[in-house]
Design an enzyme around this catalytic site. Structure first.
Site, PDB file in Angstrom:
ATOM      1  N   THR A  97      28.531  21.929  37.510  1.00  0.00           N
ATOM      2  CA  THR A  97      28.234  22.421  36.168  1.00  0.00           C
ATOM      3  C   THR A  97      29.503  22.272  35.336  1.00  0.00           C
ATOM      4  O   THR A  97      30.489  22.980  35.549  1.00  0.00           O
ATOM      5  CB  THR A  97      27.799  23.891  36.198  1.00  0.00           C
ATOM      6  OG1 THR A  97      26.600  24.000  36.981  1.00  0.00           O
ATOM      7  CG2 THR A  97      27.507  24.395  34.787  1.00  0.00           C
ATOM      8  N   LYS A 172      21.116  22.945  32.245  1.00  0.00           N
ATOM      9  CA  LYS A 172      21.767  23.979  33.062  1.00  0.00           C
ATOM     10  C   LYS A 172      22.315  25.096  32.177  1.00  0.00           C
ATOM     11  O   LYS A 172      22.263  26.290  32.553  1.00  0.00           O
ATOM     12  CB  LYS A 172      22.892  23.358  33.899  1.00  0.00           C
ATOM     13  CG  LYS A 172      23.651  24.352  34.781  1.00  0.00           C
ATOM     14  CD  LYS A 172      22.740  25.044  35.795  1.00  0.00           C
ATOM     15  CE  LYS A 172      23.489  26.066  36.656  1.00  0.00           C
ATOM     16  NZ  LYS A 172      24.437  25.454  37.609  1.00  0.00           N
ATOM     17  N   LYS A 240      32.844  30.886  33.780  1.00  0.00           N
ATOM     18  CA  LYS A 240      33.146  29.485  33.461  1.00  0.00           C
ATOM     19  C   LYS A 240      31.944  28.828  32.799  1.00  0.00           C
ATOM     20  O   LYS A 240      32.061  28.162  31.761  1.00  0.00           O
ATOM     21  CB  LYS A 240      33.543  28.742  34.742  1.00  0.00           C
ATOM     22  CG  LYS A 240      33.945  27.273  34.539  1.00  0.00           C
ATOM     23  CD  LYS A 240      32.796  26.305  34.767  1.00  0.00           C
ATOM     24  CE  LYS A 240      32.357  26.280  36.224  1.00  0.00           C
ATOM     25  NZ  LYS A 240      31.312  25.244  36.463  1.00  0.00           N
TER      26      LYS A 240
END
Length: 288
Positions: A97, A172, A240
């Site tokens: 990701t 995502k 993150k």
């Protein structure tokens, strides 16, 4: 069966690479900690390599699952990087990701070298990786996806092409945005039930059968109520990811007020020493 390289053997990559080997593919692995790569090779019958460049030699497909944008650049570029050593026509599949920007950057480098590139972040957590039941959201050319999809079936519950390169990462981000608000709502619900003197199990039994039901409620309410957060996706990684979401939202003019607020709640959890707790630990702020 294909010759495959897998770069990055964290809590997700280690079992994912294992599923590829179990499916009969010839797998060579690389990990920043070499001992972990050697352990994987001994366990699954594949081989380990000292650098990404060595790992991808002769590979038809190269899968990566590392930590962040900088980690992806580190394994892709430079003298020991994967992209400079892959055979022309091979396909790089990135399960990390990362930002859509670095995805497009790496895809451009790949295209210049005659390589295919598919960004393919995953959802399903450690359990999904171990059970081969991940949701894989992909971005890239249709032809590249069509070649890679049968390989990804080794650990995918669902695998879909969402659009051009970068579309997997955008999907995502949508996933993480949805989870952030949901887990906060569930945390508030369970904490409220506890402080009201209710039997949490009875409450969940009833409300989970209606509109409030969710995967998070079904799979995390017991551990949340017990204050157990030693499994699943870590808060540090969630922050993150949410940082990527918030930066991307600024670029396209999207408002993410709840996501921004929950990101700050996760920052509080980090301050409580919970950086490695799983994301359901949002409830810890409310019950301390």
């Amino acid at each position: 069966m294909a010759q495959v390289a897998f770069l990055g053997l964290g809590v997700m990559g280690y079992p994912m690479a294992g599923h590829l080997a179990a499916a009969g593919h010839q797998v060579t692995v690389y990990n920043r900690t070499a001992e972990k790569a050697r352990k994987w090779a001994g366990q699954h019958g594949g081989t380990s390599a000292a650098t990404p460049r060595e790992a991808v030699a002769g590979a038809e497909f190269v899968m990566a699952c590392v930590g962040n944008d900088d980690d992806l650049r580190a394994i892709c570029l430079g003298d020991d990087g994967a992209l400079g050593a892959m055979d022309k026509g091979a396909i790089f599949v990135d399960h990390t990701t990362v930002s859509a920007a670095v995805t497009r950057e790496m895809a451009t480098v790949a295209a210049d070298r005659g390589l295919g590139y598919v960004d393919a972040p995953v959802s399903g957590g450690q359990a999904g990786a171990e059970n081969g039941q991940l949701s894989v959201m992909c971005g890239g050319a249709q032809a590249d996806f069509d070649r890679a999809a049968p390989i990804l079936d080794a650990y995918a519950k669902i695998c879909r092409l969402m659009g051009e390169v970068g579309s997997g990462q955008i999907t995502k981000m949508c996933n993480q945005i949805a989870i952030a608000g949901l887990v906060q709502g569930l945390s508030e619900s369970l904490a409220f039930a506890q402080k009201s003197g209710m039997d949490v199990e009875k409450v969940v039994e009833v409300i989970s059968q209606g509109a409030a039901g969710s995967w998070q409620m079904a799979n995390r309410h017991k551990t949340m109520a017990a204050g157990e957060f030693e499994h699943g996706f870590a808060v540090d990684w969630m922050r993150k990811d949410l940082g990527i979401c918030l930066a991307a939202a600024d670029e396209v003019g999207a408002a993410l007020p709840v996501t921004a607020l929950v990101d700050q709640f996760y920052k509080e959890v980090q301050g409580m020493g919970g950086g490695r707790w799983d994301t359901s630990s949002l409830i810890a702020r409310l019950t301390r």
